[in-house]
Design an enzyme around this catalytic site. Structure first.
Site, mmCIF file in Angstrom:
data_model
loop_
_atom_site.group_PDB
_atom_site.id
_atom_site.type_symbol
_atom_site.label_atom_id
_atom_site.label_comp_id
_atom_site.label_asym_id
_atom_site.label_seq_id
_atom_site.Cartn_x
_atom_site.Cartn_y
_atom_site.Cartn_z
ATOM 1 N N ARG A 145 -4.375 60.309 33.656
ATOM 2 C CA ARG A 145 -4.223 58.961 33.118
ATOM 3 C C ARG A 145 -3.503 58.999 31.771
ATOM 4 N NH1 ARG A 145 -4.274 53.737 34.882
ATOM 5 N NH2 ARG A 145 -5.591 52.348 33.679
ATOM 6 N N THR A 446 2.358 50.464 41.515
ATOM 7 C CA THR A 446 1.578 51.669 41.811
ATOM 8 C C THR A 446 1.851 52.136 43.237
ATOM 9 O OG1 THR A 446 -0.128 50.903 40.287
ATOM 10 C CG2 THR A 446 -0.779 52.637 41.771
ATOM 11 N N GLU A 466 1.818 51.401 35.913
ATOM 12 C CA GLU A 466 1.122 50.129 35.717
ATOM 13 C C GLU A 466 1.885 49.006 36.392
ATOM 14 O OE1 GLU A 466 -1.427 47.870 35.637
ATOM 15 O OE2 GLU A 466 -0.251 46.706 34.208
ATOM 16 N N GLU A 485 0.855 51.228 30.649
ATOM 17 C CA GLU A 485 -0.548 51.402 31.057
ATOM 18 C C GLU A 485 -1.540 50.890 30.019
ATOM 19 O OE1 GLU A 485 -1.957 52.010 34.507
ATOM 20 O OE2 GLU A 485 -0.172 53.202 34.145
ATOM 21 N N SER A 513 -8.337 50.920 37.947
ATOM 22 C CA SER A 513 -9.001 50.570 39.209
ATOM 23 C C SER A 513 -8.574 51.506 40.333
ATOM 24 C CB SER A 513 -8.634 49.146 39.619
ATOM 25 O OG SER A 513 -9.029 48.237 38.633
#
Ligand code: GLU
Length: 644
Positions: A145, A446, A466, A485, A513
């Site tokens: 991430r 995504t 994102e 993001e 998510s």
């Protein structure tokens, strides 16, 4: 695509379209070699034979790479891949065919998606990689991430008087750009689980970027949707709007800058991206985005130290015991693993309360259950789950807590939204309802891919920049978009007086998510699945799992089924569900449905055990599946085909 006769080759070189180079070329005639050859060649010591000087030769060898075949379901043995894009699927299957494993294929596919789906993922973004090792039976995740610069605080996204900054202005600015984690993810994955060197796995993508790929309707529509935004950043317009125009379906799109970047990484290593020339280019552009005349955007705060410090980390997955299955997902900073798990546990708890089985329910009743379970899960997600210490993961994923929360369930009437969050691990009512969560784009950004190989390893990998097109900022000379993001952080607390766990902070990762998921039965994988779609990812993945595992749908049908996404506020439904008799029955129960064209763009692989020969040899029959309609259909491939 085979009926396409007009070919315009579009390339960023020189800042304009180069014109028609192969009028009337058929895909087969247009390309003497395909990614298959490049994948084969990738076993050679590529990095040593390709010098940066040679790689900066921008003349492609061979014509455009023809679009490989595309099908939304493939059944067979020996290895399988599924994703949104036929080029990536082809690259993945070639890697498997030539002895690569699931991790090798997943990395090469992801790198290819960075070329053919550059608005959904790429070097400028991040993601979550879930890996199941068949031999040890262990499942490990890689957290790639994006993280916030060291200077970020809870008030980074508020102005001088404490008001939240305008969301769209932050999206299209350096302020939304987090440290990209995708390349670090590939590096860790290749070292830990791969059989091939990362340098070799980037070759097919480099070749497609250099030779060009055929633009399809999905790519075109993504570009068209973002054209106005891209035009604000001259470098983005140069690369993605060649000649100042949106490419047409059937055109050939090349990205020599990105090809050079992959070549550079193959030659200089991942280090160059986090500490070298590419790192400097990223930092310079994020801190001072180059904009068109009259366009002013927030500068970013990324530093070289932020990039140098970045690590993709291996972590434990979330584990949800659901019936006799184990559902493995992504832990924080994703809310995916916990929320998908909670939805499943709540469905089981509803069964205990009502004495009914979800498998037997008529569609409208089933969707009512699903919507109520989703709303309850989202109430807790929005309140508790983010990149902070002390997330009550164990309690949230316990059967006793699901039973407690199921007391709010009425089998006949939809609960008033927003439903209150609970008090996991503490008993009683958490009390707060929270404000409705901001959801800017429950769309198609995504991307997700799945791979399984001949050894039985499985990869479920969701990656992103994102929003579709990320921040809109392209790193000059490098051909990839930077993420936005950091807009996944809350800009201000959602509940007055309650400090929110998803506010920005130094080095912090915004809540996600994304829900790459692997399901095990008696320790062996039976399913991999995932999808894009912002916070709808959670409901889509849960609905696919329930459809396939409980309601007896083939995986491709579970993916194709109309989706209902209830996130403790408005409920969205796609593919005409809201207007159907089922939608009407849901409205009678009090559900307020709003209609949208598509929710998500999912793919998966079912590993069916216990069928005929497969059972005898312990070798699962593989069913790779992708969308039939959404996103104009996905791409599913197997190594050795069998008919159903
Ligand atoms: N940034 C989103 C997340 O991490 C994914 C974006 C999307 O799928 O639209 O949850």
């Amino acid at each position: 695509m085979s009926d396409v006769t007009r070919r315009t080759v579009l390339t960023a070189t020189g800042g304009s379209a180069l014109g028609v180079i192969a009028a009337s070329a058929t895909p087969a005639a247009a390309a003497p070699s395909t990614p298959a050859t490049s994948a084969t060649a990738s076993t050679a010591p590529a990095a040593r034979t390709t010098t940066p000087a040679a790689s900066s030769d921008r003349r492609p060898r061979g014509g455009p790479v023809p679009e490989p075949p595309k099908a939304s379901e493939a059944v067979g043995y020996g290895g399988a891949v599924s994703c949104v894009d036929p080029y990536a699927a082809q690259v993945g299957i070639d890697i498997l065919r030539h002895g690569g494993n699931a991790t090798d294929a997943a990395i090469a596919m992801a790198a290819t998606l960075g070329v053919t789906e550059p608005y959904s993922c790429g070097l400028g973004g991040g993601g979550f990689f879930v890996h199941h090792d068949a031999r040890s039976g262990r499942t490990v995740t890689i957290n790639g991430r994006e993280s916030a610069p060291a200077t970020y605080t809870e008030t980074t996204f508020t102005d001088a008087v404490g008001e939240p900054l305008d969301f769209d202005e932050v999206v299209n600015s350096g302020l939304s750009v987090g440290v990209p984690g995708t390349l670090a993810t590939w590096d860790v994955a290749a070292r830990r689980f791969g059989r091939r060197r990362l340098a070799d796995l980037l070759r097919p993508a480099e070749e497609i970027a250099r030779r060009g790929f055929v633009v399809d309707a999905y790519y075109r529509s993504h570009t068209a949707d973002n054209a106005e935004r891209f035009a604000r950043f001259p470098e983005t317009a140069r690369v993605y709007l060649p000649g100042g125009a949106v490419p047409e379906v059937g055109d050939v799109m090349r990205n020599p800058d990105l090809a050079d970047t992959y070549a550079r990484i193959r030659w200089h290593g991942v280090r160059d991206f986090y500490r070298g020339r590419i790192a400097r280019a990223i930092v310079d552009e994020a801190r001072r985005p180059s904009t068109a005349a009259g366009v002013d955007v927030f500068p970013g705060q990324l530093t070289l130290a932020d990039l140098r410090r970045y690590r993709a980390r291996t972590e434990h997955p979330t584990r949800t015991r659901y019936r006799d299955l184990e559902v493995l997902g992504m832990a924080v900073p994703s809310s995916g693993g916990i929320a998908v798990g909670q939805i499943l546990l709540l469905i089981e708890a509803f069964e205990r309360r009502t004495g009914k089985r979800v498998a037997d329910l008529p569609e409208a009743e089933y969707l009512h259950w699903f919507s109520e379970a989703s709303a309850l899960a989202f109430a807790d997600r929005n309140r508790y789950v983010a990149d902070v210490h002390g997330v009550p993961q164990r309690a949230l994923l316990s059967r006793s807590y699901a039973d407690e929360r199921a007391e709010l369930f009425d089998p006949d009437v939809a609960a008033e939204r927003p439903v209150p969050f609970g008090a996991p691990g503490r008993g009683g009512d958490g009390g707060g309802r929270g404000r409705h969560h901001r959801e800017p784009h429950p769309g198609r950004s995504t991307t997700h891919l799945n791979v399984t190989d001949r050894w039985g390893d499985v990869v479920s990998y969701t990656l992103t920049i994102e929003q579709t097109g990320g921040s809109g900022i392209t790193v000059p000379g490098h051909g990839f978009l930077l993420n936005n993001e950091l807009t996944d952080f809350e800009f201000e607390p959602l509940t007055d007086g309650v400090p929110h766990p998803n506010l920005p902070g130094p080095g912090k990762q915004p809540r996600s998510s994304m829900s790459p998921t692997i399901v095990l039965e008696r320790g062996r994988p039976v399913l991999s699945a995932g999808t894009p779609g912002g916070s709808t990812i959670i409901t889509s993945v849960a609905q696919i799992l329930l459809g396939h595992l409980d309601r007896g749908l083939d995986l491709v049908d579970a993916i194709a089924a109309p989706r209902l996404s209830s996130r403790n506020g408005t409920e969205t439904a796609d593919l005409g569900l809201a207007e159907s008799p089922v939608g009407a029955a849901l409205r009678v129960k009090g559900h307020e449905l709003s209609s949208t064209r598509w929710i998500g763009n999912a793919s998966g692989i079912a590993l069916e055990r216990g069928h005929g020969r497969g059972r005898r040899w312990g070798r699962p029959r593989l069913v790779a599946a992708a969308e039939t309609e959404r996103g104009d259909g996905g791409a599913a491939r197997v190594l050795t085909r069998r008919h159903r």
